[in-house]
Design a protein around this motif. Structure first.
Motif, short mmCIF file in Angstrom:
data_model
loop_
_atom_site.label_atom_id
_atom_site.label_comp_id
_atom_site.label_asym_id
_atom_site.label_seq_id
_atom_site.Cartn_x
_atom_site.Cartn_y
_atom_site.Cartn_z
N CYS A 178 0.82 -1.21 0.00
CA CYS A 178 0.00 0.00 0.00
C CYS A 178 0.85 1.26 0.00
O CYS A 178 0.40 2.32 0.45
N GLN A 179 2.07 1.16 -0.51
CA GLN A 179 2.98 2.30 -0.48
C GLN A 179 2.81 3.24 -1.67
O GLN A 179 3.20 4.39 -1.60
N ARG A 180 2.25 2.73 -2.76
CA ARG A 180 2.05 3.58 -3.93
C ARG A 180 0.75 4.36 -3.80
O ARG A 180 -0.21 3.88 -3.19
N ARG A 181 0.71 5.53 -4.42
CA ARG A 181 -0.46 6.39 -4.34
C ARG A 181 -1.70 5.66 -4.88
O ARG A 181 -1.68 5.10 -5.98
N GLY A 182 -2.76 5.70 -4.11
CA GLY A 182 -4.01 5.07 -4.50
C GLY A 182 -4.12 3.60 -4.14
O GLY A 182 -5.21 3.02 -4.22
N SER A 183 -3.00 2.98 -3.72
CA SER A 183 -3.02 1.53 -3.51
C SER A 183 -3.85 1.12 -2.29
O SER A 183 -4.32 -0.02 -2.22
#
Length: 380
Positions: A178-183
């Motif tokens: 969940c580190q990327r934007r929107g993930s």
């Protein structure tokens, strides 16, 4: 009092809890005027209010349960499992039974007389109410009215405890993804097939499908709080969450979800329209939850202490507000005037009376604990 961790107070959760209670209050003041069935109904209804009810009903209660799951994580940081269950019993089970005995008969009396199903005296209806209390699972009691929320929470605390203990120290795999934007929005993906399978299961109002639906968001509330990386992801993705929530809701409205819910909600079942709307509901709810929690984390005004009187009055306000609304609406809907004037009278009057009663209940020794107010600690 603030929601506490180890030496820290996450005030934004307290603010969001109070905002959620007020949202439930507004939701219930609208119910006499929407197109659906309720305990007291006005002769004239509004399609616009029905849309507002669908909007609030989609994510508002799920948000309430998510906040409760977040608070469970904070409580378990410094309580043992047995201490957690004891505290939940005092804060939920005791006020539920007190409110059920004192307030459900009153609401039963109002509804039965409004709908012309009874002409008995108040005490006659009270005797009828207590003559048979058996209800369908998962509420187990009949005519819980708005207190079904507390019944769910009591069971969620018990059922969620082993899940919470299992999740301790095991969130790294999820957090790293969940580190990327929107993930963080992808957490809704595994919920879609669960809700698709169970939400339409036949049964009574507030049945097992709805139980699982809200339990999922209760657990997600705990999960998000249990790892700083997940909480940071929610804060980061408030705007994408808002886009998902608004987009899924608008798409649902454009394709007829309001009419679908009017016919489906009282008698749930599987159909091709349901296969379309169920995933939209899950995505819209999760989007709004991420957005509200994320903006709550960002808002400077929500990072300061909640006024103690306001914090103490939150649970009593929730318990008392619906009987007040029903008692007022019973008379207001009979007025010979238009819908909006009736609502303009109901909203502020119900708010003022509920606030006054909540302040009294939360300030009275012994009585306050019976209505779910936490006992003051030596540190305040």
């Amino acid at each position: 009092m603030g929601v506490e961790g180890r030496g820290e107070r996450l005030w934004f959760l307290d603010w969001l809890r109070v905002i959620a209670v007020f949202g439930v209050f507004v939701f219930h003041t609208l119910r006499p005027f929407d197109d659906g069935d309720w305990h007291v109904k006005n002769a004239q209804t509004s399609e616009g209010i029905s849309v507002a009810i669908a909007f609030l009903g989609l994510w508002g209660l799920a948000f309430f349960f998510m906040i409760s799951g977040s608070a469970a994580w904070l409580a378990l940081r410094w309580r043992s499992a047995l201490e957690f269950l004891r505290e939940r019993s005092l804060r939920l089970l005791v006020p539920f039974f007190v409110a059920y005995v004192l307030l459900s008969p009153l609401q039963y009396f109002i509804e039965e007389h409004h709908k012309g199903r009874s002409t008995a005296s108040f005490f006659g209806d009270v005797r009828t109410f207590f003559s048979d209390l058996a209800g369908d699972a998962p509420l187990w009691l009949r005519d819980t009215y708005h207190l079904w929320f507390l019944v769910y929470l009591i069971q969620f605390a018990v059922l969620g405890l082993p899940v919470f203990l299992l999740l301790r120290g095991r969130t790294d795999w999820i957090a790293r993804r969940c580190q990327r934007r929107g993930s963080i929005l992808l957490l809704a993906v595994p919920l879609v097939p669960i809700h698709l399978l169970l939400l339409a299961a036949p049964g009574p109002e507030h049945g097992w499908g709805e139980f699982v639906f809200f339990f999922d968001f209760f657990v997600v509330g705990y999960l998000v709080m249990s790892d700083a990386r997940l909480l940071a992801a929610v804060r980061r993705d408030a705007v994408p969450g808002l886009i998902l929530g608004v987009g899924a809701f608008v798409l649902g409205v454009v394709t007829g979800i309001i009419d679908f819910l009017d016919g489906w909600w009282p008698n749930p079942g599987y159909s091709w329209p349901y296969v379309w709307y169920s995933p939209l509901i899950t995505l819209a709810v999760w989007g709004w939850l991420v957005a509200v929690l994320g903006f709550g984390l960002r808002a400077p005004a929500l990072q300061r202490p909640l006024p103690p009187r306001l914090a103490r009055a939150a649970m009593p306000y929730f318990i008392i507000h619906q009987p007040v609304i029903l008692a007022l609406a019973y008379f207001i809907v009979t007025w010979h005037t238009n819908l909006w004037l009736k609502y303009a009278a109901l909203l502020p009057t119900a708010f003022a009376i509920s606030a006054l009663l909540a302040w009294f209940l939360s300030s009275t020794p012994v009585v306050s604990q019976l209505f779910g107010v936490k006992r003051p600690t030596p540190t305040g």
